[in-house]
Design a protein around this motif. Sequence first.
Motif, PDB file in Angstrom:
ATOM      1  N   ASP A 126      76.110 112.577  29.860  1.00 14.84           N
ATOM      2  CA  ASP A 126      75.604 112.432  28.489  1.00 14.84           C
ATOM      3  C   ASP A 126      74.712 111.207  28.370  1.00 14.84           C
ATOM      4  N   ARG A 127      73.604 111.259  29.069  1.00 19.32           N
ATOM      5  CA  ARG A 127      72.565 110.241  28.930  1.00 19.32           C
ATOM      6  C   ARG A 127      71.427 110.868  28.137  1.00 19.32           C
ATOM      7  N   TYR A 128      71.050 110.212  27.051  1.00 23.49           N
ATOM      8  CA  TYR A 128      70.075 110.761  26.111  1.00 23.49           C
ATOM      9  C   TYR A 128      68.750 110.012  26.222  1.00 23.49           C
ATOM     10  N   ARG A 129      67.676 110.751  26.010  1.00 24.05           N
ATOM     11  CA  ARG A 129      66.337 110.186  25.915  1.00 24.05           C
ATOM     12  C   ARG A 129      65.611 110.881  24.764  1.00 24.05           C
ATOM     13  N   THR A 130      64.475 110.341  24.381  1.00 24.94           N
ATOM     14  CA  THR A 130      63.653 110.969  23.339  1.00 24.94           C
ATOM     15  C   THR A 130      62.198 110.999  23.774  1.00 24.94           C
ATOM     16  N   TRP A 131      61.440 111.895  23.145  1.00 19.51           N
ATOM     17  CA  TRP A 131      59.994 111.940  23.336  1.00 19.51           C
ATOM     18  C   TRP A 131      59.373 112.339  22.007  1.00 19.51           C
ATOM     19  N   THR A 132      58.378 111.582  21.576  1.00 20.45           N
ATOM     20  CA  THR A 132      57.747 111.820  20.286  1.00 20.45           C
ATOM     21  C   THR A 132      56.490 112.658  20.464  1.00 20.45           C
ATOM     22  N   VAL A 133      56.481 113.819  19.816  1.00 17.95           N
ATOM     23  CA  VAL A 133      55.308 114.696  19.828  1.00 17.95           C
ATOM     24  C   VAL A 133      54.344 114.281  18.728  1.00 17.95           C
ATOM     25  N   GLY A 134      54.885 113.908  17.564  1.00 18.32           N
ATOM     26  CA  GLY A 134      54.043 113.480  16.454  1.00 18.32           C
ATOM     27  C   GLY A 134      53.847 114.519  15.385  1.00 18.32           C
ATOM     28  N   PHE A 135      54.313 115.741  15.633  1.00 19.50           N
ATOM     29  CA  PHE A 135      54.239 116.803  14.626  1.00 19.50           C
ATOM     30  C   PHE A 135      55.341 117.808  14.948  1.00 19.50           C
ATOM     31  N   GLU A 136      55.603 118.706  14.016  1.00 19.09           N
ATOM     32  CA  GLU A 136      56.707 119.646  14.204  1.00 19.09           C
ATOM     33  C   GLU A 136      56.429 120.572  15.385  1.00 19.09           C
ATOM     34  N   ALA A 137      57.317 120.536  16.358  1.00 22.63           N
ATOM     35  CA  ALA A 137      57.154 121.334  17.576  1.00 22.63           C
ATOM     36  C   ALA A 137      58.549 121.743  18.045  1.00 22.63           C
ATOM     37  N   PRO A 138      59.028 122.913  17.639  1.00 18.89           N
ATOM     38  CA  PRO A 138      60.406 123.306  17.953  1.00 18.89           C
ATOM     39  C   PRO A 138      60.651 123.432  19.458  1.00 18.89           C
ATOM     40  N   ALA A 139      61.780 122.914  19.891  1.00 16.27           N
ATOM     41  CA  ALA A 139      62.181 123.067  21.289  1.00 16.27           C
ATOM     42  C   ALA A 139      62.457 124.537  21.580  1.00 16.27           C
ATOM     43  N   GLY A 140      61.982 124.996  22.723  1.00 20.78           N
ATOM     44  CA  GLY A 140      62.155 126.388  23.097  1.00 20.78           C
ATOM     45  C   GLY A 140      61.051 127.293  22.601  1.00 20.78           C
ATOM     46  N   ARG A 413      78.232 126.777  34.203  1.00 22.18           N
ATOM     47  CA  ARG A 413      79.314 125.814  33.977  1.00 22.18           C
ATOM     48  C   ARG A 413      79.122 125.109  32.644  1.00 22.18           C
ATOM     49  N   VAL A 414      80.241 124.745  32.033  1.00 24.24           N
ATOM     50  CA  VAL A 414      80.239 123.949  30.802  1.00 24.24           C
ATOM     51  C   VAL A 414      81.083 122.712  31.061  1.00 24.24           C
ATOM     52  N   ARG A 415      80.601 121.560  30.640  1.00 26.39           N
ATOM     53  CA  ARG A 415      81.345 120.322  30.816  1.00 26.39           C
ATOM     54  C   ARG A 415      81.740 119.740  29.469  1.00 26.39           C
ATOM     55  N   ALA A 416      82.852 119.008  29.473  1.00 24.33           N
ATOM     56  CA  ALA A 416      83.276 118.301  28.275  1.00 24.33           C
ATOM     57  C   ALA A 416      82.306 117.165  28.007  1.00 24.33           C
ATOM     58  N   ALA A 417      81.740 117.139  26.820  1.00 19.64           N
ATOM     59  CA  ALA A 417      80.692 116.170  26.506  1.00 19.64           C
ATOM     60  C   ALA A 417      81.246 115.007  25.692  1.00 19.64           C
ATOM     61  N   ASP A 418      80.593 113.870  25.814  1.00 22.34           N
ATOM     62  CA  ASP A 418      80.920 112.670  25.056  1.00 22.34           C
ATOM     63  C   ASP A 418      79.608 112.025  24.631  1.00 22.34           C
ATOM     64  N   PRO A 419      78.976 112.553  23.564  1.00 24.05           N
ATOM     65  CA  PRO A 419      77.661 112.029  23.171  1.00 24.05           C
ATOM     66  C   PRO A 419      77.700 110.529  22.914  1.00 24.05           C
ATOM     67  N   PRO A 420      76.617 109.830  23.206  1.00 26.51           N
ATOM     68  CA  PRO A 420      76.601 108.371  23.064  1.00 26.51           C
ATOM     69  C   PRO A 420      76.726 107.938  21.614  1.00 26.51           C
ATOM     70  N   ALA A 421      77.328 106.771  21.449  1.00 33.18           N
ATOM     71  CA  ALA A 421      77.456 106.167  20.122  1.00 33.18           C
ATOM     72  C   ALA A 421      76.951 104.736  20.208  1.00 33.18           C
ATOM     73  N   GLY A 422      76.649 104.144  19.065  1.00 32.87           N
ATOM     74  CA  GLY A 422      76.157 102.782  19.050  1.00 32.87           C
ATOM     75  C   GLY A 422      74.669 102.707  19.308  1.00 32.87           C
ATOM     76  N   PRO A 423      74.127 101.505  19.417  1.00 29.75           N
ATOM     77  CA  PRO A 423      72.686 101.340  19.598  1.00 29.75           C
ATOM     78  C   PRO A 423      72.223 101.843  20.950  1.00 29.75           C
ATOM     79  N   GLY A 424      70.962 102.258  21.005  1.00 31.09           N
ATOM     80  CA  GLY A 424      70.373 102.765  22.234  1.00 31.09           C
ATOM     81  C   GLY A 424      69.852 101.657  23.129  1.00 31.09           C
ATOM     82  N   GLY A 425      69.335 102.063  24.276  1.00 31.51           N
ATOM     83  CA  GLY A 425      68.908 101.108  25.279  1.00 31.51           C
ATOM     84  C   GLY A 425      67.812 100.160  24.830  1.00 31.51           C
ATOM     85  N   ARG A 426      66.910 100.638  23.975  1.00 30.98           N
ATOM     86  CA  ARG A 426      65.817  99.753  23.542  1.00 30.98           C
ATOM     87  C   ARG A 426      66.328  98.622  22.658  1.00 30.98           C
ATOM     88  N   VAL A 427      67.445  98.838  21.964  1.00 31.71           N
ATOM     89  CA  VAL A 427      68.057  97.747  21.197  1.00 31.71           C
ATOM     90  C   VAL A 427      68.564  96.674  22.140  1.00 31.71           C
TER      91      VAL A 427
END
Length: 460
Positions: A126-140, A413-427
């Motif tokens: 559960d390592r998260y990242r983001t990418w900014t497109v700048g306009f509405e662009a649905p995933a998939g 396969r499906v794994r038990a997830a634990d999404p991150p909490a608290g501030p992100g890496g850039r903080v």
Amino acid sequence: MSVRLREALREAAAEVPAYPVHERAVRTARRTRRRTAAAVAAVLVLVLVALVPVAVRGGGRPSIAPAGVDGPALPDRIGLPAFGSLRATDRPRLGPAALIFSGQARGLTGLLDEDGTIGIVGADADRYRTWTVGFEAPAGEAVLLSPDGRRVAVPAGSSEHPRVDLVDLVDGTVGHLASTVPGSVTSEPAGWAPDGTALVVRDTTPANPEGSAYVNTLSLVRLDTGRAVRLLETDQLPIFGTPVAFTADGSRLAFQVGDKVLVNGTDGRQITSFALPPESGLAGKGAWLPDGTLALVSHDPGTNRWRLRRVDPATGRDLGVLALPAVDGVTTIRLLGWWPDGSALVVGYWPDPHAPARFDGPVDMDQRTAYPHVQTVRVLGLTPGAAAPDTLLTAPDQVLAIDVADAVVRAGRVRAADPPAGPGGRVWWAAGAVALVLGGLAAACLLRRHRVTRGRAPRG
């Protein structure tokens, strides 16, 4: 001065204790240096404390997959990107992703980007990242994850120079795929070839100087050479070229154009086409069944229930409903692919209770996944012979679109997830930078004070 007075002064001075001027000055200097060294050490500790979470967590808390799960797997839930999340190209590199998602939830939208931020989740943790497109662009739909999860294809550029950006999650580079259609004003990814060496691109070109009409072009572009094969060019239609589904060997592809399905070879030659039944559409990027038939999604009239059915790709002849559970209460479903046990992996779109449309009657297929009509998405498993779908992945409200890597679908396969909490890496990066600046200022002040102290020390 008399001899007697001089002797008396000497005797009095001898009785006064001597002041260790040199020794005390040395001790003061040593104490100042120790304090300076301690301050610098404290600053370095603060920096290490700030940066260790970034190196260890990559912007979120680590997640340990359950025993027996090794390699890419679908998380059983996703969270929202944390404030200050690392970007897709930041260090430490993410590596291949399990999925990408988008919508209008916190962390996916802002004041200026028009719901244009994509969330990215690692393939095995559960390592998260983001990418900014700048306009509405649905995933998939407008932003696509490559089959191996390594690259994200994103519409980019301007109306004068449209392109598709290829964001590499392994080495952090961003490649640019310029439009191959002269006069194009938009260029969007529409489908990945199974081996990841080619991309289907959808272009829009004005048909007249006034811009009152447009032409749609679908092309298969080789990523290594930039060579493009024209698949179809036609007047603008509400649904054009989506979804694109490749056969497992990559020799043929099917796509929906309006109310028809077309099957082409990778050389651009049209093999066949057939009309779609009412309230149905090409199932998704996983529409090809292992036996070579095609899957459609069909709507039971008067309900919000959806099923998968087979058709003959040569004639469009209906071969019946697949022996898979129906999905009820959704605006539609989209087929991601097939698990090793024969289960279908689909995305279900749950309707927003305040949506302006009803979904138990005729609604254009492209409107069934539109952001204003959806409250959340889930990934479901449709197991042969089961009475109901299995919920494999849940998402927060206002996560409205999702795409899963083919490698994850094939892994089954499906794994038990634990999404991150608290501030992100850039903080943490910012905290480390602030600590360095403050530490430098503190050290400078201490050194200056030390110099002043030395300058005022009594001379022996």
